[in-house]
Scaffold this motif. Structure first.
Motif, PDB file in Angstrom:
ATOM      1  N   GLY A   1     -16.508  -2.215   3.559  1.00 36.58           N
ATOM      2  CA  GLY A   1     -16.148  -1.763   4.966  1.00 36.58           C
ATOM      3  C   GLY A   1     -14.945  -1.883   5.540  1.00 36.58           C
ATOM      4  O   GLY A   1     -14.414  -1.014   6.310  1.00 36.58           O
ATOM      5  N   VAL A   2     -14.364  -3.160   5.052  1.00 36.59           N
ATOM      6  CA  VAL A   2     -12.795  -3.182   5.429  1.00 36.59           C
ATOM      7  C   VAL A   2     -11.911  -2.210   5.202  1.00 36.59           C
ATOM      8  O   VAL A   2     -10.933  -1.567   5.780  1.00 36.59           O
ATOM      9  CB  VAL A   2     -12.253  -4.670   5.272  1.00 36.59           C
ATOM     10  N   LEU A   3     -12.114  -1.810   3.925  1.00 37.37           N
ATOM     11  CA  LEU A   3     -11.157  -0.428   3.244  1.00 37.37           C
ATOM     12  C   LEU A   3     -11.457   0.506   3.997  1.00 37.37           C
ATOM     13  O   LEU A   3     -10.456   1.608   4.473  1.00 37.37           O
ATOM     14  CB  LEU A   3     -11.299  -0.252   1.723  1.00 37.37           C
ATOM     15  N   ASP A   4     -12.695   0.802   4.330  1.00 41.94           N
ATOM     16  CA  ASP A   4     -13.074   2.158   5.059  1.00 41.94           C
ATOM     17  C   ASP A   4     -12.411   2.403   6.304  1.00 41.94           C
ATOM     18  O   ASP A   4     -11.973   3.414   6.783  1.00 41.94           O
ATOM     19  CB  ASP A   4     -14.680   2.460   5.217  1.00 41.94           C
ATOM     20  N   GLU A   5     -12.525   1.144   6.844  1.00 39.21           N
ATOM     21  CA  GLU A   5     -11.842   1.001   8.330  1.00 39.21           C
ATOM     22  C   GLU A   5     -10.295   1.293   8.369  1.00 39.21           C
ATOM     23  O   GLU A   5      -9.728   1.985   9.254  1.00 39.21           O
ATOM     24  CB  GLU A   5     -12.090  -0.373   9.142  1.00 39.21           C
ATOM     25  N   ARG A   6      -9.681   1.221   7.146  1.00 40.77           N
ATOM     26  CA  ARG A   6      -8.157   1.180   7.009  1.00 40.77           C
ATOM     27  C   ARG A   6      -7.832   2.242   6.445  1.00 40.77           C
ATOM     28  O   ARG A   6      -6.663   2.748   6.127  1.00 40.77           O
ATOM     29  CB  ARG A   6      -7.504  -0.055   6.591  1.00 40.77           C
ATOM     30  N   GLY A   7      -8.579   3.087   5.717  1.00 39.14           N
ATOM     31  CA  GLY A   7      -8.280   4.165   4.923  1.00 39.14           C
ATOM     32  C   GLY A   7      -7.764   3.918   3.640  1.00 39.14           C
ATOM     33  O   GLY A   7      -6.997   4.656   2.947  1.00 39.14           O
ATOM     34  N   LEU A   8      -8.050   2.609   3.237  1.00 36.15           N
ATOM     35  CA  LEU A   8      -7.458   2.188   2.021  1.00 36.15           C
ATOM     36  C   LEU A   8      -8.528   2.389   0.898  1.00 36.15           C
ATOM     37  O   LEU A   8      -9.764   2.754   0.966  1.00 36.15           O
ATOM     38  CB  LEU A   8      -7.281   0.794   2.131  1.00 36.15           C
ATOM     39  N   ILE A   9      -8.028   2.283  -0.534  1.00 31.09           N
ATOM     40  CA  ILE A   9      -8.921   2.463  -1.698  1.00 31.09           C
ATOM     41  C   ILE A   9      -8.790   1.506  -2.565  1.00 31.09           C
ATOM     42  O   ILE A   9      -7.730   0.760  -2.915  1.00 31.09           O
ATOM     43  CB  ILE A   9      -8.281   3.971  -2.495  1.00 31.09           C
ATOM     44  N   ALA A  10      -9.859   1.130  -3.111  1.00 30.68           N
ATOM     45  CA  ALA A  10     -10.094   0.106  -4.431  1.00 30.68           C
ATOM     46  C   ALA A  10      -9.468   0.768  -5.618  1.00 30.68           C
ATOM     47  O   ALA A  10     -10.133   1.709  -6.278  1.00 30.68           O
ATOM     48  CB  ALA A  10     -11.536  -0.471  -4.465  1.00 30.68           C
ATOM     49  N   ALA A  11      -8.374   0.318  -5.948  1.00 29.42           N
ATOM     50  CA  ALA A  11      -7.754   1.149  -7.171  1.00 29.42           C
ATOM     51  C   ALA A  11      -8.010   0.375  -8.360  1.00 29.42           C
ATOM     52  O   ALA A  11      -7.848   0.882  -9.247  1.00 29.42           O
ATOM     53  CB  ALA A  11      -6.134   1.262  -6.762  1.00 29.42           C
ATOM     54  N   ASN A  12      -8.092  -0.847  -8.368  1.00 33.41           N
ATOM     55  CA  ASN A  12      -8.346  -1.705  -9.665  1.00 33.41           C
ATOM     56  C   ASN A  12      -9.244  -2.839  -9.042  1.00 33.41           C
ATOM     57  O   ASN A  12      -9.221  -3.595  -8.087  1.00 33.41           O
ATOM     58  CB  ASN A  12      -7.046  -2.425  -9.977  1.00 33.41           C
ATOM     59  N   VAL A  13     -10.534  -2.664  -9.912  1.00 34.70           N
ATOM     60  CA  VAL A  13     -11.363  -3.884  -9.631  1.00 34.70           C
ATOM     61  C   VAL A  13     -11.322  -4.731 -10.857  1.00 34.70           C
ATOM     62  O   VAL A  13     -12.029  -4.441 -11.932  1.00 34.70           O
ATOM     63  CB  VAL A  13     -12.829  -3.234  -9.459  1.00 34.70           C
ATOM     64  N   ASN A  14     -10.414  -5.672 -10.647  1.00 36.45           N
ATOM     65  CA  ASN A  14     -10.202  -6.499 -11.893  1.00 36.45           C
ATOM     66  C   ASN A  14     -11.228  -7.559 -12.245  1.00 36.45           C
ATOM     67  O   ASN A  14     -11.190  -8.173 -13.486  1.00 36.45           O
ATOM     68  CB  ASN A  14      -8.954  -7.152 -11.473  1.00 36.45           C
ATOM     69  N   SER A  15     -11.951  -7.960 -11.261  1.00 31.49           N
ATOM     70  CA  SER A  15     -12.917  -9.130 -11.517  1.00 31.49           C
ATOM     71  C   SER A  15     -13.860  -9.025 -10.388  1.00 31.49           C
ATOM     72  O   SER A  15     -13.657  -8.529  -9.224  1.00 31.49           O
ATOM     73  CB  SER A  15     -12.363 -10.341 -11.844  1.00 31.49           C
ATOM     74  N   SER A  16     -14.705 -10.021 -10.297  1.00 28.43           N
ATOM     75  CA  SER A  16     -15.482 -10.377  -9.380  1.00 28.43           C
ATOM     76  C   SER A  16     -14.953 -10.995  -7.964  1.00 28.43           C
ATOM     77  O   SER A  16     -15.696 -11.312  -6.804  1.00 28.43           O
ATOM     78  CB  SER A  16     -17.088 -11.005  -9.551  1.00 28.43           C
ATOM     79  N   THR A  17     -13.894 -11.534  -8.045  1.00 24.80           N
ATOM     80  CA  THR A  17     -13.161 -11.944  -7.333  1.00 24.80           C
ATOM     81  C   THR A  17     -11.575 -11.492  -6.946  1.00 24.80           C
ATOM     82  O   THR A  17     -10.940 -12.266  -6.158  1.00 24.80           O
ATOM     83  CB  THR A  17     -12.897 -13.733  -7.354  1.00 24.80           C
ATOM     84  N   GLN A  18     -11.236 -10.434  -7.645  1.00 23.54           N
ATOM     85  CA  GLN A  18      -9.965  -9.841  -7.539  1.00 23.54           C
ATOM     86  C   GLN A  18      -9.930  -8.264  -7.245  1.00 23.54           C
ATOM     87  O   GLN A  18     -10.426  -7.720  -8.344  1.00 23.54           O
ATOM     88  CB  GLN A  18      -8.970 -10.296  -8.539  1.00 23.54           C
ATOM     89  N   VAL A  19      -9.707  -7.615  -6.172  1.00 28.87           N
ATOM     90  CA  VAL A  19      -9.539  -6.269  -6.135  1.00 28.87           C
ATOM     91  C   VAL A  19      -8.461  -5.999  -5.577  1.00 28.87           C
ATOM     92  O   VAL A  19      -7.728  -6.555  -4.600  1.00 28.87           O
ATOM     93  CB  VAL A  19     -10.759  -5.785  -5.010  1.00 28.87           C
ATOM     94  N   VAL A  20      -7.716  -4.737  -6.301  1.00 23.60           N
ATOM     95  CA  VAL A  20      -6.503  -4.240  -5.874  1.00 23.60           C
ATOM     96  C   VAL A  20      -6.715  -3.014  -5.075  1.00 23.60           C
ATOM     97  O   VAL A  20      -7.574  -2.321  -5.411  1.00 23.60           O
ATOM     98  CB  VAL A  20      -5.456  -4.332  -7.169  1.00 23.60           C
ATOM     99  N   VAL A  21      -5.981  -3.103  -3.880  1.00 21.46           N
ATOM    100  CA  VAL A  21      -6.400  -1.926  -2.973  1.00 21.46           C
ATOM    101  C   VAL A  21      -5.046  -1.152  -2.694  1.00 21.46           C
ATOM    102  O   VAL A  21      -3.935  -1.699  -2.918  1.00 21.46           O
ATOM    103  CB  VAL A  21      -6.919  -2.393  -1.526  1.00 21.46           C
ATOM    104  N   ALA A  22      -5.264  -0.019  -2.576  1.00 20.55           N
ATOM    105  CA  ALA A  22      -4.002   0.888  -2.326  1.00 20.55           C
ATOM    106  C   ALA A  22      -4.110   1.960  -1.247  1.00 20.55           C
ATOM    107  O   ALA A  22      -5.239   2.018  -0.642  1.00 20.55           O
ATOM    108  CB  ALA A  22      -4.058   1.605  -3.749  1.00 20.55           C
ATOM    109  N   GLY A  23      -3.024   2.375  -0.703  1.00 22.52           N
ATOM    110  CA  GLY A  23      -2.760   3.258   0.428  1.00 22.52           C
ATOM    111  C   GLY A  23      -1.573   3.187   1.104  1.00 22.52           C
ATOM    112  O   GLY A  23      -0.746   2.870   0.578  1.00 22.52           O
ATOM    113  N   GLU A  24      -1.506   3.717   2.165  1.00 26.82           N
ATOM    114  CA  GLU A  24      -0.386   3.977   3.133  1.00 26.82           C
ATOM    115  C   GLU A  24       0.051   2.474   3.548  1.00 26.82           C
ATOM    116  O   GLU A  24      -0.693   1.532   3.766  1.00 26.82           O
ATOM    117  CB  GLU A  24      -0.459   4.762   4.354  1.00 26.82           C
ATOM    118  N   LEU A  25       1.488   2.481   3.568  1.00 23.90           N
ATOM    119  CA  LEU A  25       2.131   0.913   3.782  1.00 23.90           C
ATOM    120  C   LEU A  25       1.591   0.284   5.101  1.00 23.90           C
ATOM    121  O   LEU A  25       1.336  -0.682   5.157  1.00 23.90           O
ATOM    122  CB  LEU A  25       3.576   1.005   3.543  1.00 23.90           C
TER     123      LEU A  25
END
Length: 302
Positions: free
Chosen positions: A141-165
């Protein structure tokens, strides 16, 4: 069962190839690779500073070269077969070690990939940030609000998100409760649609390669599954430029397959850290320096 894993971009450190290049045969191999791809791997792996080797065009082939050097040395030491996986650009390392590509093919494709990604990143100011302390489902939900994308799902406690600065800055200023947002020093939003021009370029380059079916078990970042076709694996290497890295699913697959140890190739550190937190009961080792091979050699002789 041992799983050998190859790290991705961001794992490089100034001078990290120097210990490996003390071996004259290795030095010659890397010099030949440098000539084949038009990147001075020897200088960048020994003398270039952190800012220089952060450049995507340099970092990616440099990381794969290190993985190939350490991986081939490990293969020469071990008598047993192992499984392979790579994180992002590390998949090219894994592909070569598992017999899908030759070392030179892997490096040539990666050099093309790094240059294309650097060019694509220059089109729009984008970046990536690690969100630590939460899982993908909680972030959606947080990512959708900001137009960000989950680029790397590294574990159950670490997600790398990507998008405009601007969106990443907003996330850092207003992080989800209980999380830390850490900006990553990368050129752009890798593994998202922002890399579509780069994917098209790599797809064109891949037509010159004739992949072989893997001779060892190899996993894909797409979903953690085992791939048995070389042609399919090459397709996945191309498509992963615009699709998420599901390293969480890779680790789940390692456990399901009965992994007893995870060995990370040079430049090692990040992936064994994830394994320690996400794969309880599975031992880990780093093959970061040539002397680390001594332990494996002693085991084989024992």
């Amino acid at each position: 069962m041992r799983v050998v894993v190859a790290p991705g971009q961001g794992s490089q450190k100034p001078g990290f190839l120097a210990p490996w290049l003390e071996n004259p045969e290795t030095h010659k191999i890397v010099a030949d690779w440098s000539a084949a791809i038009g990147v001075d791997l020897i200088t960048h792996g020994t003398h270039s500073d952190a800012e220089t080797i952060r450049d995507t065009r340099i970092a990616q082939p440099l990381i794969v070269a290190a993985g190939l050097i350490s991986g081939r040395a490990l293969q020469a030491t071990l008598t047993e077969d192992v499984h392979y996986a790579g994180h992002s650009v590390g998949e090219f390392t894994a592909a070569a070690l598992a017999g899908v590509l030759t070392d030179v093919e892997a490096l040539q494709l990666v050099a093309r990939r790094g240059a294309a990604m650097s060019k694509a990143a220059s089109l729009t100011p984008t970046g990536m940030s690690a969100v630590v302390g939460t899982n993908l489902e909680s972030l959606e939900g947080v990512l959708d609000e900001r137009g960000l994308i989950a680029a790397n799902v590294n574990s159950s406690t670490q997600v790398v998100v990507a998008g405009e600065l601007a969106a990443l800055d907003d996330l850092r200023g207003n992080p989800p409760e209980g999380t830390r947002v850490i900006p990553l020093e990368v050129a752009g939003a890798f593994h998202t649609s922002f890399m579509q021009p780069a994917q098209a370029d790599l797809e064109s380059a891949a037509t010159s390669v004739s992949p072989k079916d893997p001779t060892s078990v190899i996993y894909t970042n797409q979903d953690g599954s085992v791939v048995t076709s070389g042609g399919k694996y090459l397709e996945l290497l191309v498509s992963q430029m615009t699709s998420p890295v599901r390293w969480d699913r890779c680790m789940e697959a390692f456990v399901a397959a009965g992994a007893t140890e995870v060995i990370e190739l040079a430049p090692a550190g990040a992936l064994v850290g994830l394994a320690k937190r996400s794969m309880p009961g599975v031992s880990t080792r780093k093959l970061d320096l040539p002397e680390h091979l001594d332990a494996f050699s002693a085991e084989e002789k024992g």
